[in-house]
Design a protein around this motif. Structure first.
Motif, PDB file in Angstrom:
ATOM      1  N   GLU A  75      -0.612  31.712  53.730  1.00 12.49           N
ATOM      2  CA  GLU A  75      -0.646  31.946  55.174  1.00 12.49           C
ATOM      3  C   GLU A  75      -0.630  30.665  56.003  1.00 12.49           C
ATOM      4  N   ASN A  76      -1.270  29.617  55.528  1.00 14.73           N
ATOM      5  CA  ASN A  76      -1.329  28.389  56.311  1.00 14.73           C
ATOM      6  C   ASN A  76      -0.010  27.639  56.303  1.00 14.73           C
ATOM      7  N   ASP A  77       0.784  27.847  55.269  1.00 13.31           N
ATOM      8  CA  ASP A  77       2.035  27.118  55.091  1.00 13.31           C
ATOM      9  C   ASP A  77       1.789  25.612  55.253  1.00 13.31           C
ATOM     10  N   SER A  78       0.641  25.181  54.759  1.00 16.18           N
ATOM     11  CA  SER A  78       0.292  23.767  54.827  1.00 16.18           C
ATOM     12  C   SER A  78       0.005  23.262  53.418  1.00 16.18           C
ATOM     13  N   ALA A  79      -0.227  22.001  53.332  1.00 13.42           N
ATOM     14  CA  ALA A  79      -0.420  21.361  52.035  1.00 13.42           C
ATOM     15  C   ALA A  79      -1.671  21.880  51.333  1.00 13.42           C
ATOM     16  N   PHE A  80      -1.616  21.824  50.018  1.00 16.21           N
ATOM     17  CA  PHE A  80      -2.750  22.207  49.182  1.00 16.21           C
ATOM     18  C   PHE A  80      -2.774  21.309  47.958  1.00 16.21           C
ATOM     19  N   ALA A 132      -6.316  26.695  43.851  1.00 10.94           N
ATOM     20  CA  ALA A 132      -5.725  25.939  44.955  1.00 10.94           C
ATOM     21  C   ALA A 132      -6.847  25.524  45.886  1.00 10.94           C
ATOM     22  N   VAL A 133      -6.773  24.299  46.371  1.00  8.80           N
ATOM     23  CA  VAL A 133      -7.704  23.817  47.383  1.00  8.80           C
ATOM     24  C   VAL A 133      -6.897  23.697  48.673  1.00  8.80           C
ATOM     25  N   ARG A 173       4.581  33.326  44.353  1.00  7.80           N
ATOM     26  CA  ARG A 173       5.325  32.946  45.552  1.00  7.80           C
ATOM     27  C   ARG A 173       4.617  31.847  46.349  1.00  7.80           C
ATOM     28  N   ILE A 174       4.100  30.864  45.622  1.00  6.98           N
ATOM     29  CA  ILE A 174       3.456  29.709  46.242  1.00  6.98           C
ATOM     30  C   ILE A 174       4.432  28.537  46.159  1.00  6.98           C
ATOM     31  N   ASP A 175       4.741  27.944  47.297  1.00  9.54           N
ATOM     32  CA  ASP A 175       5.728  26.876  47.387  1.00  9.54           C
ATOM     33  C   ASP A 175       5.159  25.579  46.803  1.00  9.54           C
ATOM     34  N   VAL A 176       5.657  25.186  45.661  1.00  5.57           N
ATOM     35  CA  VAL A 176       5.155  23.999  44.966  1.00  5.57           C
ATOM     36  C   VAL A 176       5.429  22.717  45.763  1.00  5.57           C
ATOM     37  N   GLY A 196      -1.396  17.204  45.776  1.00 10.86           N
ATOM     38  CA  GLY A 196      -2.269  16.521  44.830  1.00 10.86           C
ATOM     39  C   GLY A 196      -2.705  17.481  43.752  1.00 10.86           C
ATOM     40  N   ASN A 197      -3.294  16.944  42.726  1.00 10.68           N
ATOM     41  CA  ASN A 197      -3.837  17.791  41.666  1.00 10.68           C
ATOM     42  C   ASN A 197      -5.061  17.127  41.065  1.00 10.68           C
ATOM     43  N   MET A 198      -5.901  17.971  40.498  1.00 15.22           N
ATOM     44  CA  MET A 198      -7.093  17.504  39.815  1.00 15.22           C
ATOM     45  C   MET A 198      -7.135  18.208  38.480  1.00 15.22           C
ATOM     46  N   LEU A 199      -6.956  17.465  37.414  1.00 16.10           N
ATOM     47  CA  LEU A 199      -6.945  18.079  36.083  1.00 16.10           C
ATOM     48  C   LEU A 199      -8.224  17.779  35.359  1.00 16.10           C
TER      49      LEU A 199
END
Length: 92
Positions: A16-21, A41-42, A81-84, A89-92
């Motif tokens: 919904e936010n169509d913003s970065a995660f 997702a954060v 349907r999440i736009d990569v 960023g990522n945290m593994l």
């Protein structure tokens, strides 16, 4: 049916936010030597000043190499349907 409805509502919160995660991915191996990835997702809502950590899925991976884990993550994001390209960023 109910599970799909709930999952769609949760995924809507990511889209919904169509913003970065950012992504949090944790790989675990169970006693029978199956590999699983827990994916979150954060999301940051700048206008509300809030941060949400949202569970995406718990998926089985074919192995623990970087390529196999990356493919599992990309496949899962596509299925939901999440736009990569919005991942920052990522945290593994």
């Amino acid at each position: 049916m109910i599970g799909d409805f709930i999952r769609d509502k949760i995924m809507h919160a990511v889209r919904e936010n169509d913003s970065a995660f950012s992504l949090i991915a944790e790989e675990v191996t169970d006693i029978s030597i199956y590999h699983f990835i827990t994916l979150f997702a954060v999301c940051v809502n700048v206008t509300k000043g809030s941060i949400k950590e949202i569970f995406i899925d718990f998926v089985q991976s074919k192995g623990i190499t970087g390529l196999l884990i990356a493919n599992a993550i990309l496949h899962t994001l596509k299925n939901h349907r999440i736009d990569v390209t919005l991942c920052r960023g990522n945290m593994l």
